[in-house]
Design a protein around this motif. Structure first.
Motif, PDB file in Angstrom:
ATOM      1  N   GLY A  77     -44.923  28.674 -13.985  1.00 18.79           N
ATOM      2  CA  GLY A  77     -44.313  29.999 -14.087  1.00 18.79           C
ATOM      3  C   GLY A  77     -44.578  30.759 -15.369  1.00 18.79           C
ATOM      4  N   PRO A  78     -44.529  30.117 -16.541  1.00 17.53           N
ATOM      5  CA  PRO A  78     -44.752  30.861 -17.781  1.00 17.53           C
ATOM      6  C   PRO A  78     -46.132  31.508 -17.877  1.00 17.53           C
ATOM      7  N   ALA A  79     -47.097  31.044 -17.082  1.00 14.52           N
ATOM      8  CA  ALA A  79     -48.441  31.625 -17.121  1.00 14.52           C
ATOM      9  C   ALA A  79     -48.613  32.794 -16.157  1.00 14.52           C
ATOM     10  N   HIS A  80     -47.614  33.068 -15.340  1.00  9.90           N
ATOM     11  CA  HIS A  80     -47.782  34.048 -14.277  1.00  9.90           C
ATOM     12  C   HIS A  80     -47.927  35.489 -14.768  1.00  9.90           C
ATOM     13  N   GLU A  81     -47.146  35.863 -15.789  1.00 15.84           N
ATOM     14  CA  GLU A  81     -47.188  37.256 -16.233  1.00 15.84           C
ATOM     15  C   GLU A  81     -48.593  37.647 -16.689  1.00 15.84           C
ATOM     16  N   GLU A  82     -49.185  36.844 -17.535  1.00 16.55           N
ATOM     17  CA  GLU A  82     -50.536  37.146 -18.034  1.00 16.55           C
ATOM     18  C   GLU A  82     -51.541  37.192 -16.890  1.00 16.55           C
ATOM     19  N   ALA A  83     -51.418  36.275 -15.944  1.00 16.96           N
ATOM     20  CA  ALA A  83     -52.352  36.241 -14.821  1.00 16.96           C
ATOM     21  C   ALA A  83     -52.174  37.457 -13.912  1.00 16.96           C
ATOM     22  N   LEU A  84     -50.942  37.841 -13.648  1.00 19.85           N
ATOM     23  CA  LEU A  84     -50.682  39.016 -12.807  1.00 19.85           C
ATOM     24  C   LEU A  84     -51.240  40.282 -13.457  1.00 19.85           C
ATOM     25  N   LEU A  85     -50.992  40.451 -14.748  1.00 19.25           N
ATOM     26  CA  LEU A  85     -51.491  41.641 -15.433  1.00 19.25           C
ATOM     27  C   LEU A  85     -53.020  41.664 -15.446  1.00 19.25           C
ATOM     28  N   CYS A  96     -48.711  35.389  -5.499  1.00 16.85           N
ATOM     29  CA  CYS A  96     -48.199  34.657  -6.653  1.00 16.85           C
ATOM     30  C   CYS A  96     -47.037  33.776  -6.228  1.00 16.85           C
ATOM     31  N   GLU A  97     -47.151  32.484  -6.494  1.00 18.41           N
ATOM     32  CA  GLU A  97     -46.055  31.583  -6.195  1.00 18.41           C
ATOM     33  C   GLU A  97     -44.829  31.951  -7.027  1.00 18.41           C
ATOM     34  N   LYS A  98     -43.653  31.604  -6.484  1.00 16.25           N
ATOM     35  CA  LYS A  98     -42.427  31.850  -7.238  1.00 16.25           C
ATOM     36  C   LYS A  98     -42.301  30.807  -8.342  1.00 16.25           C
ATOM     37  N   PRO A  99     -41.622  31.112  -9.450  1.00 18.31           N
ATOM     38  CA  PRO A  99     -41.073  32.423  -9.778  1.00 18.31           C
ATOM     39  C   PRO A  99     -42.203  33.380 -10.154  1.00 18.31           C
ATOM     40  N   MET A 100     -42.050  34.657  -9.790  1.00 18.48           N
ATOM     41  CA  MET A 100     -43.086  35.615 -10.171  1.00 18.48           C
ATOM     42  C   MET A 100     -43.288  35.546 -11.680  1.00 18.48           C
ATOM     43  N   VAL A 101     -42.195  35.723 -12.421  1.00 20.63           N
ATOM     44  CA  VAL A 101     -42.153  35.492 -13.867  1.00 20.63           C
ATOM     45  C   VAL A 101     -40.771  34.907 -14.140  1.00 20.63           C
ATOM     46  N   PRO A 102     -40.657  33.813 -14.861  1.00 16.20           N
ATOM     47  CA  PRO A 102     -39.364  33.146 -15.006  1.00 16.20           C
ATOM     48  C   PRO A 102     -38.275  33.997 -15.637  1.00 16.20           C
ATOM     49  N   ASP A 103     -38.618  34.822 -16.646  1.00 20.34           N
ATOM     50  CA  ASP A 103     -37.593  35.616 -17.316  1.00 20.34           C
ATOM     51  C   ASP A 103     -37.580  37.032 -16.772  1.00 20.34           C
ATOM     52  N   ALA A 104     -36.387  37.616 -16.712  1.00 21.50           N
ATOM     53  CA  ALA A 104     -36.208  38.931 -16.101  1.00 21.50           C
ATOM     54  C   ALA A 104     -36.946  40.031 -16.855  1.00 21.50           C
ATOM     55  N   THR A 105     -37.013  39.920 -18.177  1.00 18.06           N
ATOM     56  CA  THR A 105     -37.712  40.947 -18.964  1.00 18.06           C
ATOM     57  C   THR A 105     -39.195  40.973 -18.621  1.00 18.06           C
ATOM     58  N   ASN A 172     -32.502  28.313 -11.537  1.00 14.21           N
ATOM     59  CA  ASN A 172     -33.640  29.241 -11.621  1.00 14.21           C
ATOM     60  C   ASN A 172     -34.909  28.735 -10.963  1.00 14.21           C
ATOM     61  N   SER A 173     -34.917  27.478 -10.514  1.00 14.77           N
ATOM     62  CA  SER A 173     -36.066  26.969  -9.767  1.00 14.77           C
ATOM     63  C   SER A 173     -35.679  26.672  -8.323  1.00 14.77           C
ATOM     64  N   SER A 174     -34.713  25.782  -8.135  1.00 17.10           N
ATOM     65  CA  SER A 174     -34.332  25.400  -6.771  1.00 17.10           C
ATOM     66  C   SER A 174     -33.641  26.534  -6.026  1.00 17.10           C
ATOM     67  N   VAL A 175     -32.575  27.081  -6.595  1.00 14.96           N
ATOM     68  CA  VAL A 175     -31.769  28.084  -5.884  1.00 14.96           C
ATOM     69  C   VAL A 175     -32.473  29.439  -5.814  1.00 14.96           C
ATOM     70  N   SER A 176     -33.566  29.616  -6.554  1.00 14.74           N
ATOM     71  CA  SER A 176     -34.287  30.893  -6.461  1.00 14.74           C
ATOM     72  C   SER A 176     -34.729  31.178  -5.031  1.00 14.74           C
ATOM     73  N   HIS A 177     -35.009  30.122  -4.253  1.00  9.71           N
ATOM     74  CA  HIS A 177     -35.372  30.336  -2.855  1.00  9.71           C
ATOM     75  C   HIS A 177     -34.195  30.900  -2.062  1.00  9.71           C
ATOM     76  N   GLU A 178     -32.987  30.355  -2.301  1.00 16.90           N
ATOM     77  CA  GLU A 178     -31.805  30.881  -1.606  1.00 16.90           C
ATOM     78  C   GLU A 178     -31.495  32.305  -2.056  1.00 16.90           C
ATOM     79  N   ILE A 179     -31.762  32.609  -3.321  1.00 16.29           N
ATOM     80  CA  ILE A 179     -31.543  33.974  -3.811  1.00 16.29           C
ATOM     81  C   ILE A 179     -32.376  34.958  -3.000  1.00 16.29           C
TER      82      ILE A 179
END
Length: 344
Positions: A77-85, A96-105, A172-179
């Motif tokens: 997850g921490p690598a996703h933001e740079e890859a998406l941009l 992009c697999e979840k989480p899209m980006v782990p932190d909301a900011t 933030n990992s498991s329940v993110s699917h239920e969210i």
């Protein structure tokens, strides 16, 4: 080969290797054109036997490889933001697999970057939207025959947690699917979260608050509860029951093979999410390939990924500090439809 969608897969670990196999053996209309992973030997092993695949340790080198027309991000997850941009800068469609980006900011930066493009490029990998049982429940709720949904009762159990799994990761990992599933099934935003912590199971590693009971409120007055138990010991078990004004419906009790031998009957229980949701992953990637070849982007959007990150962050605060924590989303860009979980 030139008629196939060339895909760069970023990440060759458990999830990435499975997607490489899927693109090569299951999905039609696509091929693996490049793979990137810091562990070059792992990347080579994941593409062993595949022709015409370039292997890289740098993600951007894979995006620039010959034949790449789309990107599947399965890195941590921490690598996703740079890859998406980087994908956005090249105009490449992304799954992009979840989480899209782990932190909301960081997740909001992705939403804002895509909004500046004026068109969607990203689909986020919430595979439950492609599961047959979840889709049947969604159609039933949308049809209205059971009346207004009042509550969702959800269960999320894993055999055991991997090394390094933290109490916050239950949320933030498991329940993110239920969210995401709750937002999608109900068509509602989650507005507040409370996390209750029973005495940890004796089967949980020292210091891990497992299980947890997570309660969400929605903007239309529904309640969603999730029992998350990542060291249950017996199997991977996901269940969801919708309680409505005129009835209820439950999924997750799928019938599996029953083995009778030695004077006893034994029902098989999935041990891994890649087993339980194998067909959902197949449908998800196939739908992404088909849409990409048509020049379209469908499925969960960057806004959905952002919303999940915001709710998960609120959940972690509720876990760590106690009490009810409100969820505050940024204004939704016009690029994304006003209904939760549905994008233009």
């Amino acid at each position: 080969m030139g008629d196939l969608l060339g895909v760069a897969v970023l990440g060759a670990g458990h999830m990435g290797a499975d997607h490489i196999r899927r693109l090569d053996q299951v999905v039609s209309g696509a091929r693996v054109a490049a793979v990137a992973d810091p562990d070059v030997e792992r990347a080579k092993e994941a593409v062993a036997g595949l022709a015409g695949v370039s292997v890289h340790t740098d993600a951007e080198a894979a995006l620039d490889a010959p034949g790449v027309a789309a990107v599947l991000i399965a890195s941590p997850g921490p690598a996703h933001e740079e890859a998406l941009l980087a994908a956005f800068a090249r105009g490449l469609p992304v799954l992009c697999e979840k989480p899209m980006v782990p932190d909301a900011t960081g997740a909001l930066r992705i939403v804002e970057a895509e909004a500046r493009l004026g068109r969607r490029l990203a689909q986020i990998g919430f595979m439950r939207r492609h599961d047959a049982e979840y889709r049947r429940l969604k159609a039933l709720l949308d049809g209205g025959s059971l009346g207004r949904p009042l509550m969702l009762h959800c269960t999320h159990r894993n055999v055991s947690s991997p090394p390094g799994f933290t109490s916050a990761m239950l949320v933030n990992s498991s329940v993110s699917h239920e969210i995401d599933a709750a937002r999608w099934l109900l068509g509602q935003e989650l507005t507040a979260v409370t996390v209750l912590r029973p005495t940890p199971s004796s089967g949980a590693p020292a210091g891990l608050l497992d299980p947890q009971f997570v309660l969400f409120e929605t903007d239309r007055g529904a309640l969603v509860d999730v029992e998350v138990f990542v060291n249950c010991g017996f199997g991977y078990h996901v269940r969801c029951e919708a309680v409505c004004e005129k009835g209820s419906a439950r999924i997750g009790d799928e019938h599996t093979m029953v083995v009778t031998a030695g004077g006893a009957a034994r029902e098989e229980v999935a041990q891994d999410y890649l087993v339980r949701f194998a067909a959902a992953y197949d449908r998800e990637v196939q739908a992404w390939v088909d849409a990409t070849r048509r020049g379209e982007v469908t499925g969960a959007s960057a806004w959905d990924g952002y919303a999940a990150s915001v709710v998960a962050e609120a959940g972690v605060r509720a876990l760590e500090h106690g009490g009810r924590v409100a969820v505050a989303l940024a204004p939704r860009p016009e690029l994304y439809d006003v209904r939760a979980g549905v994008s233009r």
